[in-house]
Design a protein around this motif. Structure first.
Motif, PDB file in Angstrom:
ATOM      1  N   ASN A   1       0.810  -1.216   0.000  1.00 40.42           N
ATOM      2  CA  ASN A   1       0.000   0.000   0.000  1.00 40.42           C
ATOM      3  C   ASN A   1       0.842   1.264   0.000  1.00 40.42           C
ATOM      4  O   ASN A   1       0.304   2.367   0.140  1.00 40.42           O
ATOM      5  N   GLY A   2       2.154   1.096  -0.116  1.00 37.11           N
ATOM      6  CA  GLY A   2       3.032   2.256  -0.157  1.00 37.11           C
ATOM      7  C   GLY A   2       3.379   2.834   1.192  1.00 37.11           C
ATOM      8  O   GLY A   2       3.964   3.926   1.280  1.00 37.11           O
ATOM      9  N   LYS A   3       3.066   2.116   2.280  1.00 35.62           N
ATOM     10  CA  LYS A   3       3.383   2.615   3.618  1.00 35.62           C
ATOM     11  C   LYS A   3       4.743   2.093   4.066  1.00 35.62           C
ATOM     12  O   LYS A   3       5.192   1.039   3.619  1.00 35.62           O
ATOM     13  N   PRO A   4       5.420   2.812   4.977  1.00 33.96           N
ATOM     14  CA  PRO A   4       6.690   2.314   5.518  1.00 33.96           C
ATOM     15  C   PRO A   4       6.498   0.968   6.217  1.00 33.96           C
ATOM     16  O   PRO A   4       5.495   0.763   6.911  1.00 33.96           O
ATOM     17  N   LYS A   5       7.439   0.066   6.041  1.00 38.48           N
ATOM     18  CA  LYS A   5       7.313  -1.270   6.618  1.00 38.48           C
ATOM     19  C   LYS A   5       7.455  -1.238   8.134  1.00 38.48           C
ATOM     20  O   LYS A   5       8.331  -0.565   8.683  1.00 38.48           O
TER      21      LYS A   5
ATOM     22  N   GLU B   1      15.392  -2.641   5.458  1.00 37.01           N
ATOM     23  CA  GLU B   1      14.183  -2.233   4.741  1.00 37.01           C
ATOM     24  C   GLU B   1      13.039  -1.885   5.693  1.00 37.01           C
ATOM     25  O   GLU B   1      12.055  -1.250   5.291  1.00 37.01           O
ATOM     26  N   VAL B   2      13.142  -2.274   6.952  1.00 34.23           N
ATOM     27  CA  VAL B   2      12.077  -2.025   7.924  1.00 34.23           C
ATOM     28  C   VAL B   2      12.265  -0.649   8.546  1.00 34.23           C
ATOM     29  O   VAL B   2      13.357  -0.303   9.010  1.00 34.23           O
ATOM     30  N   GLU B   3      11.195   0.142   8.552  1.00 34.38           N
ATOM     31  CA  GLU B   3      11.268   1.495   9.098  1.00 34.38           C
ATOM     32  C   GLU B   3      11.029   1.520  10.607  1.00 34.38           C
ATOM     33  O   GLU B   3      11.687   2.248  11.336  1.00 34.38           O
ATOM     34  N   TRP B   4      10.052   0.727  11.059  1.00 36.56           N
ATOM     35  CA  TRP B   4       9.733   0.676  12.483  1.00 36.56           C
ATOM     36  C   TRP B   4       9.743  -0.769  12.970  1.00 36.56           C
ATOM     37  O   TRP B   4       9.305  -1.667  12.263  1.00 36.56           O
TER      38      TRP B   4
ATOM     39  N   PRO C   1      -1.633   5.366  14.369  1.00 38.92           N
ATOM     40  CA  PRO C   1      -1.582   6.596  13.555  1.00 38.92           C
ATOM     41  C   PRO C   1      -0.131   7.021  13.294  1.00 38.92           C
ATOM     42  O   PRO C   1       0.369   7.990  13.880  1.00 38.92           O
ATOM     43  N   MET C   2       0.543   6.311  12.392  1.00 36.10           N
ATOM     44  CA  MET C   2       1.980   6.517  12.213  1.00 36.10           C
ATOM     45  C   MET C   2       2.330   7.930  11.737  1.00 36.10           C
ATOM     46  O   MET C   2       3.424   8.432  12.027  1.00 36.10           O
ATOM     47  N   GLU C   3       1.429   8.569  11.003  1.00 40.91           N
ATOM     48  CA  GLU C   3       1.706   9.933  10.553  1.00 40.91           C
ATOM     49  C   GLU C   3       1.860  10.890  11.736  1.00 40.91           C
ATOM     50  O   GLU C   3       2.504  11.945  11.629  1.00 40.91           O
TER      51      GLU C   3
END
Length: 459
Positions: free
Chosen positions: A128-132, A201-204, A222-224
């Motif tokens: 979905n284009g979100k950070p992993k 590759e993982v952001e969080w 709510p990651m944003e």
């Protein structure tokens, strides 16, 4: 005498033959019984050695158990197989007179990640284009002393898998020891570092204790909201920054960004944790510095509170203290209200209306002794699991009969139109002309106008 025998009648001779046949038959029966008895004795002896049905069986079982135990001990600690042994590297021994470290110092991790992600475009995003995000949990490598503890570990793993599937998260469950010095709750620190450097590759990375469970399957982080922050942990500003209490935050569930700041935080956090004198002395210091902390060895939560209050200000600057929803919801405040919540609300809020996470802090599911407290923990763990599982099963038309029961029942009947598409495709009365082309519609319109004009003329 011989003469007497020679003059026996045919009837007497026949009776003698029958008597002799009976004697021969009886002899054969006796021989057969003796053979079968001796065979049975041998069989009993043999079966006892294999199946444990006689006294010999216990000896055989004990012998077999000792052999397995010795084989496990030898294979694990003494004589690994040659292929595995060839891959071992010598473990570095930590000198207690020096600060403990999780590994070689990394100082340019952000730059390394940028290069790696440029060489591997798109791998740091979900479909979905979100950070992993990597959801991580774990439990002890050996079995629980209480089998019910393993049973609920399994149920809670199922819960995490469901949540990860519903929200597109990757999931990692650990049962390996990465550092012999970092035991108990400190075992998560070397694991987190390994995951960071192994998954650029993982952001969080989202850590979750084994005794916590998702209870709002619809709520999404709510990651944003956390742009510019590197650590998200549940807590309260007044308890932490004003009162300096050791329960000002909870490290059972938190999110940490894969970046240089986080590696530096782990490096600052880890020296409190090595088992033994170091941890005991650190515990004394933490008790002296933090309000109402009992006297016990250093724990990861108290150490993080100390870093936030008395160490480098950058830790506080990049940390988001989350209190608007239950990233950590203490079970005793939540589980007894589940039925009320089901009657009044619905999933998707994550707060007191429908708690996001229920955390069974203080429960000891692996504890061998059965006490009323342990029984209550198991009962409420079952209710929490079923409370969450109903949200998963609802899609398939089922629900648990009661929150305390594993049994399920249907909540809706099957249909020939499970997707609801056939009903939607039926034309409504007002849409009867929707499928007509322009000429047909124009013809009908003119016809209606002509009929209306004829009616007007008659009147």
């Amino acid at each position: 005498m011989m003469k007497g025998l020679s003059v026996m009648t045919p009837t007497t001779r026949k009776m003698m033959q029958v008597l002799n046949s009976c004697k021969a038959t009886l002899f054969c029966v006796l021989v057969t019984i003796l053979v079968l008895r001796s065979t049975a004795m041998v069989s009993d002896h043999h079966i006892g050695d294999i199946e444990g049905t006689t006294e010999w069986a216990h000896v055989g079982q004990n012998r077999h158990g000792r052999k397995l135990a010795q084989a496990d001990e030898v294979n694990i600690s003494e004589k690994p197989d040659p292929v595995t042994a060839s891959k071992f590297v010598e473990e570095e021994k930590w000198d207690p007179s020096t600060p403990y470290t999780l590994g070689p110092k990394i100082s340019n991790w952000d730059q390394q990640r940028v290069i790696w992600n440029n060489l591997n475009p798109g791998k740091n995003k979900t479909r979905n284009g979100k950070p992993k995000i990597l959801l991580v949990s774990g439990s002890q490598p050996g079995p629980c002393a209480n089998p019910m503890g393993d049973f609920y570990h399994l149920k809670f793993v199922k819960n995490r898998l469901d949540y990860a599937r519903l929200h597109g998260l990757e999931f990692f469950y650990n049962m390996a020891t990465f550092s012999k010095e970092m035991t108990s709750f400190w075992a998560k620190l070397p694991l987190l570092r390994k995951l960071m450097v192994s998954h650029p590759e993982v952001e969080w990375i989202w850590w979750m204790d084994s005794d916590a469970i998702f209870t709002d399957m619809a709520f999404e982080m709510p990651m944003e909201k956390y742009e510019g922050k590197n650590l998200v942990v549940h807590g309260f500003h007044n308890l932490l920054f004003e009162q300096h209490r050791w329960i000002g935050l909870n490290t059972g569930i938190f999110l940490i960004r894969n970046c240089q700041w986080s590696l530096d935080l782990l490096d600052a956090w880890a020296p409190f944790g090595p088992e033994g004198e170091t941890r005991v002395n650190a515990g004394k210091m933490l008790t002296a510095k933090l309000v109402e902390r009992p006297t016990f060895e250093a724990d990861d939560q108290s150490a993080l509170v100390y870093l936030m209050l008395f160490d480098d200000p950058k830790w506080k600057l990049k940390t988001h203290i989350e209190w608007e929803f239950y990233l950590h919801g203490y079970w005793k405040y939540l589980v007894y209200r589940y039925e009320e919540l089901m009657a009044k609300s619905h999933p998707g809020f994550g707060d007191e209306r429908w708690p996001f996470v229920t955390h069974f802090v203080g429960c000891k599911p692996c504890q061998l002794s059965v006490t009323p407290e342990v029984d209550e923990c198991f009962l409420q763990m079952e209710r929490a699991f079923n409370f969450a599982d109903n949200q998963v099963l609802e899609k398939y038309g089922y629900a648990h009969r009661a929150l305390a029961s594993f049994k399920t029942q249907r909540i809706r009947k099957d249909t020939a139109d499970p997707l609801g598409l056939l009903e939607e495709r039926k034309p409504k009365p007002e849409d009867a002309t929707a499928s007509l082309n322009f000429q047909e519609k124009e013809f009908l319109r003119n016809k209606e106008l002509a009929e209306q004009e004829a009616i007007n003329q008659r009147t």
